[in-house]
Design a protein around this motif. Sequence first.
Motif, short mmCIF file in Angstrom:
data_model
loop_
_atom_site.label_atom_id
_atom_site.label_comp_id
_atom_site.label_asym_id
_atom_site.label_seq_id
_atom_site.Cartn_x
_atom_site.Cartn_y
_atom_site.Cartn_z
N UNK A 101 0.83 -1.19 0.00
CA UNK A 101 0.00 0.00 0.00
C UNK A 101 0.87 1.25 0.00
N UNK A 102 0.22 2.41 -0.06
CA UNK A 102 0.95 3.66 -0.19
C UNK A 102 1.90 3.90 0.99
N UNK A 103 1.51 3.49 2.17
CA UNK A 103 2.34 3.74 3.35
C UNK A 103 3.49 2.78 3.54
N UNK A 104 3.52 1.69 2.77
CA UNK A 104 4.61 0.73 2.87
C UNK A 104 5.85 1.24 2.13
N UNK A 105 7.03 0.93 2.66
CA UNK A 105 8.30 1.19 1.98
C UNK A 105 8.42 2.66 1.54
N UNK A 106 8.03 3.55 2.42
CA UNK A 106 8.01 4.98 2.09
C UNK A 106 9.11 5.69 2.86
N UNK A 107 9.85 6.54 2.16
CA UNK A 107 10.95 7.28 2.77
C UNK A 107 10.47 8.61 3.33
N UNK A 108 10.84 8.89 4.57
CA UNK A 108 10.55 10.18 5.19
C UNK A 108 11.87 10.86 5.51
N UNK A 109 11.98 12.12 5.10
CA UNK A 109 13.19 12.88 5.34
C UNK A 109 12.96 13.90 6.45
N UNK A 110 13.78 13.81 7.49
CA UNK A 110 13.74 14.76 8.59
C UNK A 110 14.83 15.80 8.33
N UNK A 111 14.41 16.95 7.81
CA UNK A 111 15.35 17.99 7.39
C UNK A 111 15.56 18.98 8.53
N UNK A 112 16.82 19.11 8.98
CA UNK A 112 17.15 19.99 10.09
C UNK A 112 17.47 21.38 9.55
N UNK A 113 16.73 22.36 10.02
CA UNK A 113 16.84 23.71 9.49
C UNK A 113 17.63 24.62 10.44
N UNK A 114 18.29 25.61 9.86
CA UNK A 114 18.96 26.66 10.62
C UNK A 114 19.91 26.08 11.66
N UNK A 115 19.73 26.47 12.94
CA UNK A 115 20.66 26.02 13.97
C UNK A 115 20.36 24.62 14.47
N UNK A 116 19.42 23.91 13.82
CA UNK A 116 19.13 22.54 14.21
C UNK A 116 20.16 21.56 13.65
N UNK A 117 20.92 21.99 12.66
CA UNK A 117 21.97 21.12 12.12
C UNK A 117 23.01 20.88 13.21
N UNK A 118 23.42 19.63 13.37
CA UNK A 118 24.26 19.27 14.50
C UNK A 118 25.64 18.84 14.04
N UNK A 119 26.68 19.30 14.73
CA UNK A 119 28.05 18.94 14.42
C UNK A 119 28.50 17.80 15.32
N UNK A 120 29.11 16.78 14.72
CA UNK A 120 29.58 15.60 15.45
C UNK A 120 31.06 15.40 15.18
N UNK A 121 31.76 14.86 16.16
CA UNK A 121 33.20 14.71 16.08
C UNK A 121 33.60 13.32 15.60
N UNK A 122 34.61 13.28 14.75
CA UNK A 122 35.13 12.02 14.23
C UNK A 122 35.68 11.13 15.33
N UNK A 123 35.44 9.83 15.20
CA UNK A 123 35.94 8.87 16.17
C UNK A 123 35.06 8.67 17.38
N UNK A 124 33.90 9.35 17.43
CA UNK A 124 33.00 9.20 18.57
C UNK A 124 31.73 8.44 18.17
N UNK A 125 31.07 7.92 19.20
CA UNK A 125 29.84 7.15 19.00
C UNK A 125 28.65 8.01 19.41
N UNK A 126 27.61 7.97 18.57
CA UNK A 126 26.42 8.78 18.80
C UNK A 126 25.17 7.93 18.59
N UNK A 127 24.02 8.53 18.81
CA UNK A 127 22.75 7.87 18.54
C UNK A 127 21.70 8.93 18.22
#
Length: 346
Positions: free
Chosen positions: A213-239
Amino acid sequence: MKTYSPKIKPYKISAFILAIFSMLTLNAQNNLKIIDLGKNYMLPQDKLVKGLYYSIPSEEVNHGNTSIRNTDEENLSWKGSPSSNGYGYFERNRDMGQVFNVPKGKNIKIDALVLRTSKGSNAFMEGASGAEIYVIFYEVKSSEKHPLAINENGTYKGDLATHGFDHQFNRCDDFVEGDQYRVLHRISGGICPKITPTTQTAYPRDNKPYGEQEGHLRYLKFDFLNDAEIELKGGKRYAFMVGFTQSGKDRGIAWSISTNVHAKEPAEFVRDENGEIRWGIRREGNGTLPPTMIEHAMPPTDPKAYHKLVTESMFPENHYETLTPTTNGYPDVDTYRTMEFYLELK
């Protein structure tokens, strides 16, 4: 019915610590836009880094209903049928997420998260359209005193698990120990697009979709705007973790996942494409494990008993900060689960 899962009390912190914690935590409100990408997602190779996404072929997407949900009290589903998982409790509300590792040597900025719905009957429920969803990011840590390990919950190769839909596999009750989660960034305000809800499971037949059906296998994109974009450091674990901000009727989305739980083998962490360990996370109800159960086909009529069961299935106030993520759920665990996810870089 006797259950053997370890008793885990809800995780709480003092009001003072919570106040300080909230001041230090970045909460980006109304900086999240959720976009319906339909059933096709062209991998943007210039925005994806190995280890920060996990793709599952359509034919291998699960038919289950491992979902986020936030159902109001009036519409909680009573689990009243006897089974190996126990019975006599309300289905617990749930947030879901994924641990991931940023490759060493490079700091990154996350611009968006893409997730995909499952083939299950609850892939996209009616109450999801128009509902607000949040995304929260954590730094995941451990210590020498409490190193990362998988607790096999007393069931080893050849044993039956104490709980789980597939309890014939000993891994079905394994949970991660030593994992610590520090809130980095909660992004709210995203409104889920209107999508026709699913009503049946999309089983394959003759190598072609059957019942999709239409709702199966559907991609949703969570777009982070403005200051919502988050910076992460190499070599670290996140979730990251996603969930509905408010409760409502039929409010749930089941995600495309892969799991290594269906193996009668000793505990072993899942590893990403760079060889780093990762696992799925969740939080359910008010965090009590296992949930209180009464062996009865219907909810109790005693107000005190009824209130206890409802409280265990509903999220507590401000559960973003007061309820820590875990791999241990009921009836299933997330220790061996990987979501289909794509973290797009800026």
